[in-house]
Design a protein around this motif. Sequence first.
Motif, short mmCIF file in Angstrom:
data_model
loop_
_atom_site.label_atom_id
_atom_site.label_comp_id
_atom_site.label_asym_id
_atom_site.label_seq_id
_atom_site.Cartn_x
_atom_site.Cartn_y
_atom_site.Cartn_z
N VAL A 189 -20.10 2.31 1.90
CA VAL A 189 -18.77 2.87 2.12
C VAL A 189 -17.75 1.97 1.42
N ILE A 190 -16.88 2.60 0.66
CA ILE A 190 -15.85 1.85 -0.07
C ILE A 190 -14.48 2.20 0.50
N HIS A 191 -13.69 1.16 0.73
CA HIS A 191 -12.28 1.33 1.08
C HIS A 191 -11.48 0.91 -0.15
N GLU B 97 -8.03 0.42 -1.74
CA GLU B 97 -6.62 0.26 -1.37
C GLU B 97 -5.78 0.14 -2.63
N VAL C 69 -4.85 3.83 1.40
CA VAL C 69 -6.27 3.49 1.49
C VAL C 69 -7.10 4.76 1.43
N GLU C 70 -8.03 4.79 0.49
CA GLU C 70 -8.99 5.89 0.39
C GLU C 70 -10.35 5.39 0.87
N LYS C 71 -11.06 6.20 1.59
CA LYS C 71 -12.38 5.84 2.09
C LYS C 71 -13.38 6.89 1.62
#
Length: 338
Positions: free
Chosen positions: A307-309, A311, A320-322
Amino acid sequence: IVTDVCHDTTTPMIDKKIEGDLQMGKGPVIAYAPATQNIGISLDSDNLKQEKMPQFAFEFSDWVQSSIGMELPIFGSELMSIRQKNQTEYLQDFIFQTPIDPLTVPADYRVGPGDEIIVQAWGQIDIDFQGPIDRSGTVFLPKIGKIVVAGQKLADLKNLFNTAIAKQYKSFELTVTLGSLRQIQFYVSGFAKNPGIHTAPSTVTSLHGILVSGGALPAGDLRRIELRRAGKTISVIDAYQLLAKGNRSNDPQLLPGDVLYIPAAVGYGAIAGSVRRSAIFHLTPQSTVAELLELAGGLSIAQDQAVIHLESQKEGKRQVEKFILNEQPQKRLFKDGD
């Protein structure tokens, strides 16, 4: 910050300048003390710009630290720079006082005036010659005459001398090696810690020249170093190819009078978390999430679904995209400040 507390003019009247140290999140501080004598001093705008060059790099680093709770290094800053003057002097003393073994000179090294040539031949002719290449780029070989050698690759010298000798003699054996090597002068400009003229052994390459000169400022772009010769850019060097991948294929040898230009960085991106190398990286216009992950050494923990956050800062606000790391998100461009 430039202040003048005594005069309401555009020219500060000063007698003392105090330069503050660079700190995380703060640019250089230049404070001017009140004048005790009416002496005008003109400010050099170029010098002020030079002081401010690293500012954005530190601001971004400070923002990253506030976001992830830890300070990240700028990738390559430790390897491609020398922080203290005494370290630069030590390196230069080591380079100039340590003799270079001619046997370690690369085969594609191009000889020039000042290099010493050793020629030995036996058989129908005996030659035992050792001497420097003169300013005209030639050596005078006894019994043979002048031979133009400047600009020739080391690997081609034996054939060059063999051809010249074979015009007069037939049965002979020949060896051609290098003796002492010359020194050259080159220039470093742009976002460099020590711009100006520098001296190094003639075997110096472009990246070696950057290191010898003291390295780049934090705001300098290690990915677009320009090698300029005779007024033209003949090569654009990406230091990350060497630092991250060990690839020296695009690290040309410097010639006298060459200019190494370090431009301003296009942008910065940071990556941290479950990766092998958390750092701030210089970006190119084509940098993607996949490239930053590769520069970071990949994921440190094998995961089926990482999982990538992501920012970023848009119009002064953090967003912030997740998302799940898969092929499509890895193609996403990594923008300045991500």
